[in-house]
Design a protein around this motif. Structure first.
Motif, PDB file in Angstrom:
ATOM      1  N   UNK A 166     -47.448 -49.847 -33.676  1.00 38.11           N
ATOM      2  CA  UNK A 166     -47.567 -50.843 -34.933  1.00 38.11           C
ATOM      3  C   UNK A 166     -48.991 -51.590 -34.974  1.00 38.11           C
ATOM      4  N   UNK A 167     -49.225 -52.572 -34.974  1.00 32.71           N
ATOM      5  CA  UNK A 167     -50.372 -52.965 -34.919  1.00 32.71           C
ATOM      6  C   UNK A 167     -51.514 -52.442 -33.575  1.00 32.71           C
ATOM      7  N   UNK A 168     -50.537 -52.371 -32.842  1.00 29.76           N
ATOM      8  CA  UNK A 168     -51.703 -51.967 -31.552  1.00 29.76           C
ATOM      9  C   UNK A 168     -51.657 -50.573 -30.889  1.00 29.76           C
ATOM     10  N   UNK A 169     -52.796 -50.233 -30.822  1.00 29.71           N
ATOM     11  CA  UNK A 169     -52.431 -49.118 -30.405  1.00 29.71           C
ATOM     12  C   UNK A 169     -52.786 -48.819 -29.174  1.00 29.71           C
ATOM     13  N   UNK A 170     -52.155 -49.050 -28.098  1.00 33.43           N
ATOM     14  CA  UNK A 170     -51.635 -48.318 -26.844  1.00 33.43           C
ATOM     15  C   UNK A 170     -52.478 -47.034 -25.359  1.00 33.43           C
ATOM     16  N   UNK A 171     -53.474 -47.227 -24.827  1.00 35.38           N
ATOM     17  CA  UNK A 171     -53.952 -45.733 -24.848  1.00 35.38           C
ATOM     18  C   UNK A 171     -54.091 -46.365 -23.455  1.00 35.38           C
ATOM     19  N   UNK A 172     -53.057 -45.944 -21.838  1.00 35.40           N
ATOM     20  CA  UNK A 172     -53.109 -46.360 -20.835  1.00 35.40           C
ATOM     21  C   UNK A 172     -52.333 -45.597 -19.711  1.00 35.40           C
ATOM     22  N   UNK A 367     -76.487 -46.656 -20.724  1.00 32.78           N
ATOM     23  CA  UNK A 367     -76.049 -48.365 -19.993  1.00 32.78           C
ATOM     24  C   UNK A 367     -74.713 -48.674 -19.560  1.00 32.78           C
ATOM     25  N   UNK A 368     -74.208 -48.069 -21.109  1.00 29.43           N
ATOM     26  CA  UNK A 368     -72.442 -48.396 -20.944  1.00 29.43           C
ATOM     27  C   UNK A 368     -71.951 -47.714 -19.716  1.00 29.43           C
ATOM     28  N   UNK A 369     -72.462 -46.590 -19.773  1.00 26.57           N
ATOM     29  CA  UNK A 369     -71.194 -45.429 -18.716  1.00 26.57           C
ATOM     30  C   UNK A 369     -72.573 -46.078 -17.566  1.00 26.57           C
ATOM     31  N   UNK A 415     -62.207 -44.416 -19.855  1.00 31.42           N
ATOM     32  CA  UNK A 415     -61.147 -43.580 -19.209  1.00 31.42           C
ATOM     33  C   UNK A 415     -61.862 -43.521 -17.619  1.00 31.42           C
ATOM     34  N   UNK A 416     -63.342 -43.045 -18.125  1.00 32.95           N
ATOM     35  CA  UNK A 416     -64.119 -42.351 -16.162  1.00 32.95           C
ATOM     36  C   UNK A 416     -63.371 -43.870 -14.978  1.00 32.95           C
ATOM     37  N   UNK A 417     -63.247 -44.544 -15.283  1.00 32.31           N
ATOM     38  CA  UNK A 417     -62.686 -45.646 -14.057  1.00 32.31           C
ATOM     39  C   UNK A 417     -61.269 -46.085 -14.478  1.00 32.31           C
ATOM     40  N   UNK A 418     -60.710 -45.183 -15.600  1.00 34.48           N
ATOM     41  CA  UNK A 418     -59.463 -45.688 -15.786  1.00 34.48           C
ATOM     42  C   UNK A 418     -58.465 -47.004 -15.974  1.00 34.48           C
ATOM     43  N   UNK A 445     -54.392 -59.397 -13.083  1.00 36.57           N
ATOM     44  CA  UNK A 445     -53.543 -59.496 -11.849  1.00 36.57           C
ATOM     45  C   UNK A 445     -54.965 -58.684 -11.251  1.00 36.57           C
ATOM     46  N   UNK A 446     -55.021 -57.482 -11.936  1.00 34.94           N
ATOM     47  CA  UNK A 446     -56.234 -55.733 -10.978  1.00 34.94           C
ATOM     48  C   UNK A 446     -57.483 -56.588 -11.141  1.00 34.94           C
ATOM     49  N   UNK A 447     -57.924 -57.107 -11.397  1.00 36.57           N
ATOM     50  CA  UNK A 447     -59.633 -57.378 -10.908  1.00 36.57           C
ATOM     51  C   UNK A 447     -60.441 -56.091 -11.693  1.00 36.57           C
ATOM     52  N   UNK A 448     -59.696 -55.286 -13.123  1.00 36.86           N
ATOM     53  CA  UNK A 448     -60.130 -54.132 -12.758  1.00 36.86           C
ATOM     54  C   UNK A 448     -60.478 -54.558 -15.061  1.00 36.86           C
ATOM     55  N   UNK A 449     -61.612 -53.851 -15.585  1.00 45.31           N
ATOM     56  CA  UNK A 449     -62.096 -54.038 -16.348  1.00 45.31           C
ATOM     57  C   UNK A 449     -61.232 -53.445 -17.495  1.00 45.31           C
ATOM     58  N   UNK A 450     -61.098 -53.851 -18.930  1.00 42.95           N
ATOM     59  CA  UNK A 450     -60.093 -53.799 -20.106  1.00 42.95           C
ATOM     60  C   UNK A 450     -61.035 -53.797 -21.100  1.00 42.95           C
ATOM     61  N   UNK A 451     -60.635 -52.959 -22.084  1.00 39.44           N
ATOM     62  CA  UNK A 451     -60.886 -53.174 -23.540  1.00 39.44           C
ATOM     63  C   UNK A 451     -59.597 -53.211 -24.963  1.00 39.44           C
ATOM     64  N   UNK A 452     -60.090 -54.392 -25.475  1.00 37.35           N
ATOM     65  CA  UNK A 452     -59.734 -54.884 -26.878  1.00 37.35           C
ATOM     66  C   UNK A 452     -60.413 -54.491 -27.903  1.00 37.35           C
TER      67      UNK A 452
END
Length: 942
Positions: A166-172, A367-369, A415-418, A445-452
């Protein structure tokens, strides 16, 4: 065999002709355990060797065959063909579900422009698995798909397509943590990725989209042709940030630091941060505040404000940012870490980093990596960052997929940091808000990076003076025909009956009235609120480098500190070399040996900690010290774990002392230095230091030096007391490990923006570090620190020198010369002093004085002039340096030297010939040049 295993076998299909089917199932489990039913997954987990997945299959196959023909009790059994076919189809259904979790994004509706047809993905077609229309009404086990345990295939297909296409494509699914994957599945599959917001929230989302679009149109007509880097096409960023901040506040976040480049920045300043429109208009009209000596363009400026959220007030900071894309990322992380440290917020529950990226920059900038690589390390983690990509699919002018990057998506680097990625169609504001809410909840919940990944477009050119149709004609035909996110969403709400047909125009009129009236366009802004933990910078304003402070420490106190530094738990087994270092330091602390650099430096930190100043040091080998001199961390030779196998004496100086943190950083310069800059700008009461492994490694972070450290205060008013330690000295190690590029820092020096120091004794280092904190002068300190001089037998100090005096910008002649007999005065900095003095003594020269300039900027005019006046008969003044003539300090300071010379005096130099390389790579050539420099310094008339 366990009772559970026997029960599994007795009730399963492990009989006769099912051996090939079981093997297929096993192969599927090996590829992805989640692709098989839970019962089979548990069985295979038990069958497999503990902790081992990659084993020979033949023994497993043999076991399947034996099991297939050996029912408990010894009876064989061959199932019907129908049963075997049903089982194979069941496996196929589970594989199909899994394919949508992995690949459904490829068919997701995330591009507002619909520029490309959906790619062919065979794995998303039921026929790929042998499933046909005849199977659509058959009921299958849904495996781990969230929902009913069994559903007709038609319903299963509908569920996975609605969830993943749909309007959201999820990569995980590349993530290795099963709990995190299950969490994401539970959030999206439960609701099939469909938002379900109440009418009031839908109206609020529309109001925020309206604010975004209306501001851009207002500026476009009022300030025609002026650069503003419009957000049009990415308007959903404003409701995204609104939702993110309100939900973060509800979860207990009290501070948020936002970093972003120029695209949409003005919109965020007004509609999110609460900058008054009239102030923005003044900037468009060329007016500016006089508080910053140089200032900056309006779309680089930062801002801070406070908003009200369901969980209470929240302080917002928008970091200042240059045009160097993505370089603000580590600066934001460092600022957040400092704020978390101040609050003792170790898990990032109170302070949130948010970074807004461009798609091309996110994929293209290294510098992003580097910053992602910091995200889970102990010295730099901030509890997870919410990354938002304003993905306008074009960057500057490059949108051709053959040129834009080498990865499928601009987000693939994460993806390098999942970290999971939620791609979302910017034309569906409700989906944008939903993806953002889930992203924030994942971070919490997981104290981890996430991307929108906000997939949108860019209505105008890179700036408003650019015509993008020149390079993207077809893309901009589509954009020209696009009615805009606001209208699409408004029409949708009218159709749903959520708003009346006239409401959208009324929202526009109301917003324009606020602009015309100069009112806040964000109704959550709090006025006259002082957030807790705020730093009062007033005492640091207007301070001068000449401010006098007492950096000396009483002798008795130094001895107590030395005892603390050399106290080692008896169970800690030290390396023999380190044991000798500690034993020598005990004698230094008792005055039985002169102080070396390592001991003086550690005493400086200890004294600052006792005075109440925290200390943070980072670098690629900072615990031990690149040159085996610091030994701030003592390692147990019997154990290697950091917590159990090491001892940090500086953490045990006094009861209730501030933190001492020393970090062996990742192998990065740019991101780590940017991080430490951000940290130092948020925390003036902590000594924050970055140490280069060799001084020239700072080359890899030049943008941080140029855009932040050197110019941040005159552009943005950002004071910063960051210390850089750059090992420097010509010792025959070749071009790469000799020069810390002193000339570059001197060239960047103006407006009293930095301090450039070259200390030549341990006592100088001690007093200089103490001075950096005891003064209220918060400017970057660049130390050109020693290498071989760390162990030079004459580069030592006494305890008494630490107990008296202070840092000397200029150190006069150390030998007992007759000042009236001096005919030449040699000025120099750093290691070359010891070489010239040794040669002078060896040659018995008594009419040449040697003076050390320990601070090259701000230039110590009074102290230099006093040295000139001391030698009234000296007609020759020489500047001596190790560096080539086109490098080092010569070109930058000669006008300072000339200013104070008497009319009869002549200025000359002793240095290496100008060179394109920092230093010679051949030891013989190095020695030849070094001798020539010393000879020139000590030869009259040269």
């Amino acid at each position: 065999m366990s009772a559970r295993m026997k029960e599994s076998l007795s009730t399963s299909y492990l009989f006769g002709g099912n051996a090939p089917f079981i093997e297929e199932l096993y192969e599927a489990w090996l590829e992805n355990p989640d692709s098989v039913p839970a019962q089979w997954r548990r069985w295979f987990d038990q069958l497999q060797q503990p902790g081992v997945r990659d084993v020979a299959h033949q023994p497993i196959r043999d076991a399947f065959v034996r099991l297939a023909y050996s029912r408990p009790g010894g009876e064989g059994h061959a199932p019907t063909a129908a049963v075997a076919s049903a089982e194979r189809k069941q496996v196929s259904v589970l594989q199909l579900i899994n394919a949508y979790r992995f690949l459904g994004l490829r068919h997701a509706n995330v591009d507002p422009l619909k520029r490309f047809p959906k790619p062919e993905v065979p794995e998303l077609d039921p026929a790929y698995y042998g499933l046909t229309e005849a199977d659509m009404n058959a009921v299958f086990n849904t495996g781990s798909l969230v929902g009913p345990d069994q559903l007709p295939l038609r319903e299963i297909l509908r569920a996975v397509r609605e969830t993943y296409c749909g309007s959201i494509g999820i990569e995980y699914m590349y993530m290795s943590d099963v709990a995190q994957k299950r969490w994401i599945q539970a959030r999206f599959e439960t609701i099939r990725s469909a938002p379900s917001f109440p009418p009031d929230q839908k109206r609020h989302i529309l109001e925020r989209v309206t604010a975004a679009e209306t501001l851009e149109k207002y500026l476009h007509t009022r300030y025609v042709g002026q650069k503003r880097f419009s957000l049009e096409g990415g308007d959903s960023l404003i409701p995204l940030l609104d939702s993110l901040l309100q939900r973060a506040g509800e979860k207990g976040i009290q501070e948020t630091v936002i970093g972003m480049a120029h695209r949409g920045r003005l919109n965020v300043l007004v509609n999110t941060m609460g900058k008054m429109p009239k102030d923005l208009f003044s900037e468009f009209e060329g007016k500016h505040a006089d508080s910053f000596p140089a200032g900056d363009v309006k779309y680089h400026m930062g801002f801070s404000s406070d908003i009200i959220t369901p969980g209470g007030p929240m302080h917002l900071t928008l970091a200042f940012n240059p045009s160097h894309l993505e370089i603000v990322n580590p600066v934001v992380e460092g600022s957040v870490r400092a704020r978390q440290h101040r609050r003792r917020d170790r898990d990032g529950r109170q302070v949130l980093p948010v970074v807004v990226h461009g798609d091309a920059a996110f994929a293209g900038q290294g510098v992003v990596m580097e910053t992602l690589n910091l995200s889970q390390t102990r010295g730099y983690r901030t509890g997870g960052t919410v990354h938002i990509i304003v993905n306008n699919q074009i960057g500057f002018t490059t949108s051709d997929t053959r040129d834009v990057r080498s990865t499928l998506y601009c987000t693939d680097v994460v993806k390098m940091i999942e970290a999971p990625v939620f791609h979302v169609n910017g034309d569906d504001p409700e989906a944008v808000v939903l993806a953002t809410e889930i992203a924030l909840d994942f971070r919490a919940q997981f104290q981890k990076d996430v991307v929108v990944d906000l997939v949108c477009f860019r209505r105008h050119g890179h700036n408003e003076q650019d015509d993008p149709a020149v390079t993207q004609p077809l893309m901009y035909k589509l954009i020209t025909q696009h009615s805009g996110t606001r209208k699409l969403y408004a029409d949708r709400l009218v159709e749903q009956g959520v708003i009346q047909p006239e409401d959208p125009e009324q929202m526009i009129a109301s917003y324009r009235a606020a602009l015309d009236g100069g009112y806040h366009t964000n109704k959550t802004i709090l006025s006259n609120y002082r957030p807790p933990y705020a730093v009062n910078w007033e005492k640091f304003k207007g301070a001068k480098w000449t401010q006098k402070v007492d950096t000396a420490v009483p002798l008795a106190e130094l001895k107590v500190l030395a005892d603390k530094l050399t106290a080692v738990p008896p169970e800690l087994k030290l390396h023999p070399r380190v044991e000798k270092v500690i034993a020598d330091r005990r004698q230094m602390g008792q005055g039985q040996l002169p102080l070396d650099w390592g001991m003086a430096e550690n005493l400086a930190y200890a004294a600052l900690l006792k005075d109440g100043y925290a200390v943070r040091i980072s670098g690629q080998d900072s615990g031990r010290g690149t040159f085996f001199h610091r030994h701030a961390v003592l390692h147990d030779q019997a154990r290697e774990r950091w917590d159990a196998g090491s001892w940090v004496p500086l953490q045990h100086i006094a009861e209730n002392q501030p933190d001492f943190v020393v970090i062996d950083s990742v192998l990065s310069e740019e991101a780590v230095l940017g991080f430490e800059y951000g940290y130092a700008t948020a925390e003036p009461n902590e000594l924050v230091m970055w140490e280069a492994q060799f001084g020239d490694f700072v080359n890899g972070a030049q943008v941080v030096v140029d855009q932040f450290i050197a110019s941040g205060e005159v552009k943005w008013g950002r004071m910063c007391g960051l210390v850089l330690m750059l090992p420097h000295g010509y010792e025959g190690q070749g071009p790469e490990h000799s020069s810390a590029r002193l000339e570059r820092f001197l060239q960047l020096s103006a407006d009293y923006n930095m301090q450039i120091c070259v200390p030549s004794t341990p006592a100088q280092m001690f007093h200089m570090l103490r001075r950096q904190m005891l003064r209220t002068f918060r400017k970057p300190l660049i130390i050109f620190s020693p290498k071989s001089m760390l162990r030079h037998k004459e580069s030592v100090s006494s305890l008494e020198e630490l107990a008296a005096g202070g840092f000397q910008p200029v150190i006069g002649e150390s030998d007992n010369l007759d000042a009236g007999a001096v005919k030449r005065v040699v000025f120099c900095s750093g290691k070359i002093y010891y070489d010239v003095r040794a040669a002078r003594r060896e040659r018995g020269i008594t009419d040449i004085a040697i003076v050390r300039l320990e601070q090259l900027y701000p230039f110590p005019h009074d102290e230099f002039k006093a040295q000139i006046e001391r030698y009234s008969n000296a007609h020759e003044v020489v500047w001596c340096q190790e560096e080539p003539g086109n490098q080092g300090a010569w070109h930058r300071i000669q006008h300072y030297l000339l200013r104070h010379l008497r009319p009869a005096q002549r200025l000359s130099y002793a240095l290496r010939p100008s060179s394109a390389s920092p230093a010679a790579g051949y030891m013989a050539l190095h020695n030849e040049q070094q001798k020539a420099v010393v000879d020139a310094a000590l030869t009259h008339g040269v």
